[in-house]
Scaffold this active site. Structure first.
Site, PDB file in Angstrom:
ATOM      1  N   LYS A  54       0.842  -1.207   0.000  1.00  0.00           N
ATOM      2  CA  LYS A  54       0.000   0.000   0.000  1.00  0.00           C
ATOM      3  C   LYS A  54       0.873   1.252   0.000  1.00  0.00           C
ATOM      4  CE  LYS A  54      -3.892  -2.416   2.102  1.00  0.00           C
ATOM      5  NZ  LYS A  54      -4.685  -2.780   3.284  1.00  0.00           N
ATOM      6  N   GLN A  98      -4.782  -1.565   9.554  1.00  0.00           N
ATOM      7  CA  GLN A  98      -4.745  -2.882   8.921  1.00  0.00           C
ATOM      8  C   GLN A  98      -5.379  -3.929   9.833  1.00  0.00           C
ATOM      9  OE1 GLN A  98      -3.798  -3.427   5.756  1.00  0.00           O
ATOM     10  NE2 GLN A  98      -4.157  -5.621   5.884  1.00  0.00           N
ATOM     11  N   ASP A 121     -11.281   3.058   4.213  1.00  0.00           N
ATOM     12  CA  ASP A 121     -11.672   1.649   4.108  1.00  0.00           C
ATOM     13  C   ASP A 121     -13.196   1.498   4.006  1.00  0.00           C
ATOM     14  OD1 ASP A 121      -9.705  -0.382   4.075  1.00  0.00           O
ATOM     15  OD2 ASP A 121      -9.161   0.038   6.159  1.00  0.00           O
TER      16      ASP A 121
HETATM   17  N1  GUN Z   1      -7.322  -6.703   5.940  1.00  0.00           N
HETATM   18  C1  GUN Z   1      -7.690  -7.401   4.844  1.00  0.00           C
HETATM   19  N2  GUN Z   1      -8.262  -6.582   3.937  1.00  0.00           N
HETATM   20  C2  GUN Z   1      -8.268  -5.336   4.488  1.00  0.00           C
HETATM   21  C3  GUN Z   1      -8.716  -4.066   4.027  1.00  0.00           C
HETATM   22  O1  GUN Z   1      -9.258  -3.904   2.935  1.00  0.00           O
HETATM   23  N3  GUN Z   1      -8.517  -3.028   4.890  1.00  0.00           N
HETATM   24  C4  GUN Z   1      -7.949  -3.194   6.116  1.00  0.00           C
HETATM   25  N4  GUN Z   1      -7.823  -2.119   6.874  1.00  0.00           N
HETATM   26  N5  GUN Z   1      -7.521  -4.361   6.567  1.00  0.00           N
HETATM   27  C5  GUN Z   1      -7.675  -5.420   5.756  1.00  0.00           C
END
Ligand code: GUN
Length: 279
Positions: A54, A98, A121
């Site tokens: 990311k 995350q 998100d």
């Molecule tokens: N863990 C797995 N997919 C995601 C996501 O799209 N966002 C976040 N914050 N954690 C994740």
């Protein structure tokens, strides 16, 4: 005829290229550079990999990003204090914590603490409520990526039977909502569903997000169906999805690969949401 492949890697690159242009234009016009804060608690290896991907993607398109790596030993209050600071930081337009968080943290409390305007998100209950009621909001990144992939093949979802396997807050529930908004008839299946294979076989569009390697076999798939594989697992040294790719490609009309399918699209949509948050 074997399935046509929906190339998420290529589609994501096009989205990133467009975003890079847009950000350049924003900054040249004197606007602030979009900023994303990524918060990682603990040392889950998969989460570490996702977070570094990311960050790299942010740098490539010109988004300012900062990573907050915190030990699993911090208290929930300390984590909430970090979020509080980021909520107030004018350089930061998007905050991503995350998931999953290590044991001992209440994920919902943590998510609820993110300012909804910075919740790129789309996990905050206010943003989920907006999605549910058809209001403009941040669409969760993986579901948004799935919809972009469906759009890329020009499918009209009206009246189509869509089956979503998985009912997570991150993927299953929001993707079902988005398919419903496009007038599909949606069934959500999960680990307690009776006759899962039979349910899947009814689908014109099948979205699988359970994290069970190669669960979906060729005889679960209606000939010509569009199959979107959200899963990603390691089996030995091989990366596989929730769909048995080699056999399902002989039956499906369209199929997403793993890797190179939904994964890169998720990151592209995170970047898209961060730019939207800055505007
Ligand atoms: N863990 C797995 N997919 C995601 C996501 O799209 N966002 C976040 N914050 N954690 C994740």
């Amino acid at each position: 005829m074997p399935a046509r492949i929906i190339d998420g890697k290529l589609l994501a690159k096009q989205i990133r290229d467009d975003l890079a242009q847009k950000i350049k234009a924003m900054v040249n016009a004197g606007n602030q550079q979009p900023g994303l804060a990524v918060v990682l608690v603990g040392d889950n290896p998969a989460s570490q990999l996702y977070v570094s991907m990311k960050q790299k993607a942010c740098a490539e398109v010109g988004i300012y990003s900062e990573e907050h790596r915190l030990p699993a030993s911090i208290s929930q209050e300390e984590l909430l204090a970090v979020i509080e600071r980021l909520n107030k930081d004018p350089k930061i337009h998007g905050i991503l914590v995350q998931l999953p968080l290590p044991e001992g943290f209440d994920e919902q409390v943590v998510i609820n603490h993110i300012k909804p305007e910075k919740d790129v998100d789309g996990f905050h209950p206010i943003n989920i409520g907006k999605l549910q009621t058809g209001q403009k909001t941040f669409v969760p990144c993986t579901p948004a990526g799935v919809m972009k992939m469906l759009d890329s093949i020009g499918i009209d979802l009206t009246g189509k039977k869509a089956v979503v396997v998985g009912r997570s807050n991150i993927v299953g529930k929001p993707v079902a909502q988005l398919l419903l908004q496009r007038n599909a008839t949606v069934t959500i299946c999960h680990s307690k569903t009776n006759n899962l294979a039979e349910e899947c076989r009814q689908a014109d569009v099948l979205v699988v997000a359970v994290g069970h390697p190669e669960l979906v076999k060729a005889d679960w798939v209606k000939p010509g169906a569009v199959v979107i594989d959200v899963g990603i697992s390691k089996v030995g040294s091989k990366t596989v999805g929730d769909v048995a790719f080699d056999e399902v490609k002989e039956v499906a009309g369209w199929l997403t690969p793993v890797p190179g399918g939904v994964g890169p699209m998720t990151i592209a949509m995170l970047l898209t949401n961060t730019v939207a948050a800055a505007n």
